[in-house]
Every structure is written in C-alpha cells, then in structure tokens.
Write a protein that holds these residues in place. Structure first.
Motif, PDB file in Angstrom:
ATOM      1  N   SER A 124       6.089  -9.793 -24.327  1.00 36.60           N
ATOM      2  CA  SER A 124       6.235 -11.143 -23.784  1.00 36.60           C
ATOM      3  C   SER A 124       5.069 -12.054 -24.157  1.00 36.60           C
ATOM      4  CB  SER A 124       6.361 -11.088 -22.256  1.00 36.60           C
ATOM      5  OG  SER A 124       5.147 -10.617 -21.670  1.00 36.60           O
ATOM      6  N   GLY A 125       4.081 -11.506 -24.867  1.00 35.11           N
ATOM      7  CA  GLY A 125       2.937 -12.305 -25.287  1.00 35.11           C
ATOM      8  C   GLY A 125       1.918 -12.561 -24.193  1.00 35.11           C
ATOM      9  N   GLN A 126       1.991 -11.821 -23.097  1.00 35.12           N
ATOM     10  CA  GLN A 126       1.068 -12.052 -21.976  1.00 35.12           C
ATOM     11  C   GLN A 126      -0.178 -11.165 -22.021  1.00 35.12           C
ATOM     12  OE1 GLN A 126       3.038 -12.747 -17.986  1.00 35.12           O
ATOM     13  NE2 GLN A 126       4.808 -11.918 -19.079  1.00 35.12           N
ATOM     14  N   LEU A 127      -0.179 -10.153 -22.880  1.00 35.14           N
ATOM     15  CA  LEU A 127      -1.312  -9.230 -22.904  1.00 35.14           C
ATOM     16  C   LEU A 127      -2.563  -9.925 -23.426  1.00 35.14           C
ATOM     17  CD1 LEU A 127      -2.394  -6.313 -22.587  1.00 35.14           C
ATOM     18  CD2 LEU A 127      -1.768  -5.958 -24.994  1.00 35.14           C
ATOM     19  N   LYS A 128      -3.658  -9.764 -22.720  1.00 37.21           N
ATOM     20  CA  LYS A 128      -4.933 -10.331 -23.125  1.00 37.21           C
ATOM     21  C   LYS A 128      -5.818  -9.233 -23.707  1.00 37.21           C
ATOM     22  CE  LYS A 128      -4.900 -13.994 -19.616  1.00 37.21           C
ATOM     23  NZ  LYS A 128      -3.533 -13.710 -19.146  1.00 37.21           N
ATOM     24  N   GLY A 129      -6.552  -9.581 -24.767  1.00 38.69           N
ATOM     25  CA  GLY A 129      -7.419  -8.603 -25.408  1.00 38.69           C
ATOM     26  C   GLY A 129      -8.420  -8.004 -24.441  1.00 38.69           C
ATOM     27  N   ALA A 130      -8.916  -8.808 -23.505  1.00 38.09           N
ATOM     28  CA  ALA A 130      -9.896  -8.307 -22.543  1.00 38.09           C
ATOM     29  C   ALA A 130      -9.318  -7.216 -21.663  1.00 38.09           C
ATOM     30  CB  ALA A 130     -10.423  -9.456 -21.682  1.00 38.09           C
ATOM     31  N   GLU A 131      -7.990  -7.251 -21.430  1.00 40.46           N
ATOM     32  CA  GLU A 131      -7.345  -6.200 -20.648  1.00 40.46           C
ATOM     33  C   GLU A 131      -7.403  -4.872 -21.392  1.00 40.46           C
ATOM     34  OE1 GLU A 131      -3.877  -8.420 -18.095  1.00 40.46           O
ATOM     35  OE2 GLU A 131      -3.491  -8.133 -20.234  1.00 40.46           O
ATOM     36  N   LEU A 132      -7.177  -4.914 -22.709  1.00 38.98           N
ATOM     37  CA  LEU A 132      -7.279  -3.701 -23.523  1.00 38.98           C
ATOM     38  C   LEU A 132      -8.708  -3.186 -23.553  1.00 38.98           C
ATOM     39  CD1 LEU A 132      -5.083  -4.026 -26.739  1.00 38.98           C
ATOM     40  CD2 LEU A 132      -4.793  -2.453 -24.827  1.00 38.98           C
ATOM     41  N   LEU A 255       0.774   1.107 -30.028  1.00 35.72           N
ATOM     42  CA  LEU A 255       0.474  -0.288 -30.364  1.00 35.72           C
ATOM     43  C   LEU A 255       0.921  -0.600 -31.789  1.00 35.72           C
ATOM     44  CD1 LEU A 255      -3.044  -0.629 -28.706  1.00 35.72           C
ATOM     45  CD2 LEU A 255      -1.044  -2.027 -28.136  1.00 35.72           C
ATOM     46  N   LYS A 256       0.691   0.331 -32.707  1.00 40.42           N
ATOM     47  CA  LYS A 256       1.130   0.145 -34.089  1.00 40.42           C
ATOM     48  C   LYS A 256       2.652   0.117 -34.180  1.00 40.42           C
ATOM     49  CE  LYS A 256      -2.997   2.403 -35.951  1.00 40.42           C
ATOM     50  NZ  LYS A 256      -3.543   3.589 -36.671  1.00 40.42           N
ATOM     51  N   ALA A 257       3.320   0.999 -33.452  1.00 42.26           N
ATOM     52  CA  ALA A 257       4.785   1.040 -33.473  1.00 42.26           C
ATOM     53  C   ALA A 257       5.381  -0.247 -32.924  1.00 42.26           C
ATOM     54  CB  ALA A 257       5.286   2.240 -32.681  1.00 42.26           C
ATOM     55  N   HIS A 258       4.657  -0.910 -32.038  1.00 42.52           N
ATOM     56  CA  HIS A 258       5.108  -2.191 -31.491  1.00 42.52           C
ATOM     57  C   HIS A 258       4.674  -3.368 -32.367  1.00 42.52           C
ATOM     58  CE1 HIS A 258       5.934   0.123 -27.840  1.00 42.52           C
ATOM     59  NE2 HIS A 258       6.593  -0.918 -27.375  1.00 42.52           N
ATOM     60  N   GLY A 259       4.114  -3.081 -33.560  1.00 41.24           N
ATOM     61  CA  GLY A 259       3.755  -4.137 -34.500  1.00 41.24           C
ATOM     62  C   GLY A 259       2.397  -4.744 -34.295  1.00 41.24           C
ATOM     63  N   HIS A 260       1.469  -4.034 -33.619  1.00 39.81           N
ATOM     64  CA  HIS A 260       0.150  -4.592 -33.324  1.00 39.81           C
ATOM     65  C   HIS A 260      -0.958  -3.637 -33.769  1.00 39.81           C
ATOM     66  CE1 HIS A 260       1.263  -8.261 -31.149  1.00 39.81           C
ATOM     67  NE2 HIS A 260       2.325  -7.575 -30.766  1.00 39.81           N
ATOM     68  N   THR A 261      -1.029  -3.436 -35.085  1.00 31.61           N
ATOM     69  CA  THR A 261      -2.106  -2.610 -35.637  1.00 31.61           C
ATOM     70  C   THR A 261      -3.466  -3.218 -35.322  1.00 31.61           C
ATOM     71  OG1 THR A 261      -0.702  -1.745 -37.405  1.00 31.61           O
ATOM     72  CG2 THR A 261      -3.075  -1.690 -37.782  1.00 31.61           C
ATOM     73  N   ASP A 262      -3.544  -4.544 -35.278  1.00 27.59           N
ATOM     74  CA  ASP A 262      -4.812  -5.201 -34.961  1.00 27.59           C
ATOM     75  C   ASP A 262      -5.317  -4.791 -33.584  1.00 27.59           C
ATOM     76  OD1 ASP A 262      -2.639  -6.510 -33.789  1.00 27.59           O
ATOM     77  OD2 ASP A 262      -3.584  -8.498 -33.886  1.00 27.59           O
ATOM     78  N   LEU A 263      -4.420  -4.772 -32.590  1.00 26.25           N
ATOM     79  CA  LEU A 263      -4.832  -4.387 -31.239  1.00 26.25           C
ATOM     80  C   LEU A 263      -5.143  -2.900 -31.153  1.00 26.25           C
ATOM     81  CD1 LEU A 263      -2.403  -6.490 -29.006  1.00 26.25           C
ATOM     82  CD2 LEU A 263      -4.771  -6.996 -29.662  1.00 26.25           C
ATOM     83  N   ALA A 264      -4.469  -2.101 -31.973  1.00 21.65           N
ATOM     84  CA  ALA A 264      -4.768  -0.667 -32.000  1.00 21.65           C
ATOM     85  C   ALA A 264      -6.208  -0.439 -32.416  1.00 21.65           C
ATOM     86  CB  ALA A 264      -3.818   0.056 -32.954  1.00 21.65           C
ATOM     87  N   PHE A 265      -6.670  -1.163 -33.434  1.00 20.12           N
ATOM     88  CA  PHE A 265      -8.050  -0.985 -33.887  1.00 20.12           C
ATOM     89  C   PHE A 265      -9.041  -1.661 -32.950  1.00 20.12           C
ATOM     90  CE2 PHE A 265      -6.032   0.588 -37.676  1.00 20.12           C
ATOM     91  CZ  PHE A 265      -6.910   1.586 -38.077  1.00 20.12           C
ATOM     92  N   ARG A 266      -8.628  -2.710 -32.270  1.00 26.51           N
ATOM     93  CA  ARG A 266      -9.491  -3.280 -31.230  1.00 26.51           C
ATOM     94  C   ARG A 266      -9.700  -2.255 -30.117  1.00 26.51           C
ATOM     95  NH1 ARG A 266      -9.613  -9.183 -28.436  1.00 26.51           N
ATOM     96  NH2 ARG A 266     -10.960  -8.649 -26.668  1.00 26.51           N
ATOM     97  N   PHE A 267      -8.607  -1.642 -29.666  1.00 28.46           N
ATOM     98  CA  PHE A 267      -8.719  -0.642 -28.610  1.00 28.46           C
ATOM     99  C   PHE A 267      -9.590   0.526 -29.060  1.00 28.46           C
ATOM    100  CE2 PHE A 267      -7.403   3.267 -26.538  1.00 28.46           C
ATOM    101  CZ  PHE A 267      -7.503   2.925 -25.204  1.00 28.46           C
TER     102      PHE A 267
END
Length: 516
Positions: A124-132, A255-267
């Motif tokens: 839904s686009g609500q996830l914030k990087g700070a939450e991760l 995260l990668k399977a959901h199309g967010h490799t960037d957030l996977a590496f941030r985490f």
C-alpha cells in the motif's frame, strides 16, 4: 477437534460480543476474530511436520506459542485459555482453569487492524524506511539474547540444511516439473559442498540459536507504532533453532520477492550495523534461495487448496522461483570494493546508504565498528563510558576489522562499501591492496563540501544525536590540518562528488558499477 466445535464457538463469541466473528483457516489452525480479540485453535492434525492429534499436545504447543512469541510481540499475545463445555455449547474458560474441564485450548491474542501486516504496508506504500531500521535493531537484539543451540543438538548441521533444501526442491519438482527447476538444483548442489565448512563453523561459534523460523513479511505486524514479528514456529524446534542468518534471509528474500531489493539491502545493512555478524554473509544467499523455494512450496500448496491469492499482489509460486533465480544471478556477478573519502560532514554515510540500496551492496562503517570493538552500540557516546576509542591503537584495530569484514563480504560475492574518512594515504593504499589481492575492481568515492557546509552539518548532527559519528567541530578542525589529499593515481580511481546539493545516487551507482 471436530470443525463443528469451531463453528459452535464462533456462534458463542458472536452471542457474547453482539457482533460478527470472522473465521480464518490455515492447514494447521483456525483463528476466530472478534472486533478486539483473536482466538487461535490448533487443528487435531497429524502431518509429517507436526502432530496436534492429542489434546495434551495442543495444550503444550499453545503454551509454547505463547512463551516464544511474547519475546518479540509481548503485547500481542495475551494468554492460553481452555475451551470448556461441550462441542455443541462451548465457551472460553478462565486462564489456568482446571485441565479436566477443557475440551480444547486457544491462544488468546489482541486483534490488530487490517492493513497492518508488513506485506500489506509495503504493497500500500505506507511502509517507512525507519520502521525497517527499527525492526533490524529489534531482530539483532533478539538474536543476540536468544539461547544458543549446542553442537550436540544437531541443529544447524550441514546435513540438516542440505536435507531441507533438497526436500523443498523435490516437492516443487512434483508441482512445477524437473526442467523448470534444473538450473536452481544445479546451483544448490554446487553450493552444498562448498558451504559445508561455513555451516560447521557457524554451528560451532554460536550462530545457531532459537530464532523465529518463519519470518516472512506476513508474520510481521505494525502494532503500537512499531513492527513486531509474530507467529514464530512453535511446533518443531529444528525449524526454529537455526542460523540467525536464516531468519535474516527470510525477510530479505521476501522483500526481494515483493519487488523491493533496495529495502532488502537497507534492512541487511542495519541488521549488520547492530549485530556485527558479517561472518554470516557467506551463507546468506543460500538461505535466501532455500527460503524462496519454501515459500514457493507454500504458495503451491495454498493454490492447490484454493487459499492462494497471487492475483491480489501476493507473490505466487512463479514469483518466488524468479526471486530465487535473480538471487543466483546476482551471486554470479563480480563483486567490487568502494571506499569513501572525505572530511566529517561531507555526506559519506548518507551517500553510502543510498548506494548500497541501489547496488545491492554491503557496507562496513568505521564509526560503528570502532565502537563495537569497545563493546558499545552504534549510537552510544564513548565519553559517557569514560572510554578513549580514538587512540592510534584503536584506529589500527578499527581499520583491521574494516578490512576483515570487507574481505568476508567480497569473498561472499557482494559489492562492498567501506564507509570511513580515509584521510590518510596509507589507509587508502591498504584497501586498494585488498582489492588487488582478490583481483577485484577498486574505486574511491571522493566527497566534498565547503568548510562552512561541513561545520553546519557537524553542528546539526550533534544536536540531533541520531548518528553513530562522534565527530565534533574540534575534530573537523584537526582534519583540515592533517588530511592527505588524493594523489594522481588515486584521483584516476576516484568518483568525485560535490555534496553541497543532493547528489544523484543513481548516476553515482552507474559509474561505480561500470568501473573495472
């Protein structure tokens, strides 16, 4: 438990609350949802991986579920209650009620609002990087405190890891065909032997611990303002007592399977910052591929039973197989080493954080590793602990650790960013030599800003108190005096960035990846 009991209990709860009660069913449980509470009942099933057929077993595993999940989600899990009465007229008894009165047991939980699961917030686009970031810190702390599995237990042994991944492949081959999985099987078989010593070392050095075990995105919920993992595996300790990197891999893979490799590496970056477990990087990709196969297997089973919803944005069998294949392709790319260069306040850590997400890189940060050598967390202030962590010997040890962690990550196949000032030529030369010894590309990210801007940033950072750096205005003034500029050979390897304005991270990433 007869399904009729569940429906009778549902009617009873509807009568008590005066409102509708939803029923959610999985292959091993039923969950009844009132407006404020959730009641989870275990099905009386006997399957290859779980046996809930006896009432005593269901009670035991309800209590285990409560015990284990209260560690990470203490406000979500309330208690275990007996189901009393008869199958036709059941009711939820009091906590600690007489065992003889129970016809079954439930785990009583708070009901959280719809849309709060991590996968839902992501879509839904609500996830914030700070939450991760906060979740990474939580998971690192959880792993650090978790009980260590002894070698004698057999948990985390190479044979067990191999058996599980081969079982997942075998199951999927039945559903998808041998040809579809042939390349993944070859990769897995090639890695199994090569990682044997790594798994043994992890097992013998305390990396196998009592973890969550099922840490995909739908098992993390935003509750009370923060992300909390829940629904860990309670029924099989061999699925829970695993390498901590397997827990990390579940989240990064999903995260990668959901199309967010960037957030996977941030985490991953934030987890490594808090845990310091760079030694786990050699096994991370294997666990990601294995867990992608596991989720593909689950999606296949759900699809066969009509439970799956890949058409609603949830990854399906093919999505997870493509994810595994992409992880394998990335593993086959040549790693490379980038070091930062710049005075305090020049934007090194900010730009490095952007680059690692775009490049799928691992970062090793001097401010963090220096404190770790003295037993301090990243945001601690050394002065508060009466420690001088900036001696010549401390700096030597810090750069030795940076080199060690960088080597591990590079040999594991990751691009690496070493985030430090690197104001001395000898320090830069040592990392150039490291890349040369591994026959890998080397570059210097040279960041610059005006003295006035540097001073403003240092003052602002000190006021915010949310960064690992302890650089003060006095430290900056000393750096002006002793810095050793890049020489001609270094300038030829440098990517220069003026950070007065916001740098274009995508262009910088492209330049780094294009270097040879």
């Amino acid at each position: 438990m007869d399904p009729s009991l569940v429906h009778a209990l549902r009617r009873q709860l509807q009568s008590e609350t005066g409102q509708g009660v939803d029923l959610v069913e999985t292959h091993i449980s039923w969950v009844l949802l009132t407006p404020t509470l959730a009641f989870k009942l275990k099905k009386p099933v006997r399957l290859p991986f779980v046996d809930f057929s006896a009432l005593a077993a269901r009670r035991h595993f309800c209590e285990e579920e409560l015990r284990l999940n209260r560690i990470l989600a203490p406000d979500l899990y309330l208690d275990v209650r007996p189901v009393c009465g008869t199958c036709d007229a059941p009711y939820i008894g009091d906590e600690g009620g007489a065992a003889g009165d129970a016809i079954d047991y439930v785990v009583r939980m708070r009901r959280f609002p719809d849309g709060m699961l991590l996968n839902e917030r992501l879509m839904s686009g609500q996830l914030k990087g700070a939450e991760l970031d906060d979740l990474a810190r939580t998971l690192a702390r959880f792993h650090g405190d978790a009980p260590v599995a002894t070698v004698a237990s057999g948990f985390g042994a190479p044979e067990g890891v191999e058996q599980r991944v081969m079982a997942a492949l075998g199951s999927l081959e039945g559903a998808c065909g041998t040809a579809r999985l042939a390349a993944l099987r070859r990769w897995v078989e090639g890695k199994v032997q090569g990682l044997r010593m790594a798994w043994l070392l992890r097992q013998r050095t305390g990396a196998v611990r009592e973890c969550h075990g099922d840490l995909h995105l739908a098992n993390v919920v935003r509750l009370d303002g923060r992300l909390q993992p829940f629904d860990c595996i309670e029924f099989d300790p061999s699925l829970r007592c695993i390498d901590v990197m397997s827990d990390v891999a579940f989240l990064t893979m999903d995260l990668k399977a959901h199309g967010h490799t960037d957030l996977a590496f941030r985490f991953l970056d934030r987890y490594l910052e808090h845990s310091g477990d760079h030694e786990g990087l050699p096994v991370l990709r294997f666990y990601e591929v294995y867990l992608a196969l596991v989720r593909a297997q689950v999606a296949s089973l759900r699809g066969a039973s009509g439970e799956g919803h890949p058409d609603e944005g949830h990854p399906g069998v093919e999505d997870y197989l493509l994810c595994a294949e992409d992880i394998v392709r990335r593993a086959e790319r040549s790693p490379r080493l980038l070091i930062t260069h710049g005075l305090s306040g020049s934007g090194k850590s900010t730009v490095a954080a952007q680059l690692l997400e775009l490049a799928g890189a691992v970062r090793v940060r001097s401010d963090v590793e220096r404190k770790r050598l003295f037993g301090l967390p990243a945001l601690a202030h050394s002065a508060d602990h009466a420690l001088d962590i900036y001696t010549t010997e401390a700096t030597r040890r810090t750069f030795a650790r940076l080199a060690e962690a960088a080597r591990i990550a590079l040999q594991a196949g990751y691009p690496v960013i070493v985030d430090a000032t690197f104001l001395c030529h000898a320090e830069r030369a040592a990392f150039h030599a490291l890349a040369a010894s591994l026959r890998l590309p080397f570059a210097i990210l040279d960041l610059r800003a005006s003295p006035a801007q540097l001073r403003r940033r240092i003052a602002s950072r000190q006021a915010g108190d949310l960064d690992a750096s302890e650089a003060s205005p006095a430290v900056l003034e000393r750096q002006f005096a002793f810095q050793e500029p890049l020489d001609a050979q270094e300038r030829a390897m440098a990517i220069s960035v003026e950070t007065e304005m916001r740098p274009d991270a995508a262009s910088l990433c492209a330049l780094w990846m294009a270097g040879t």
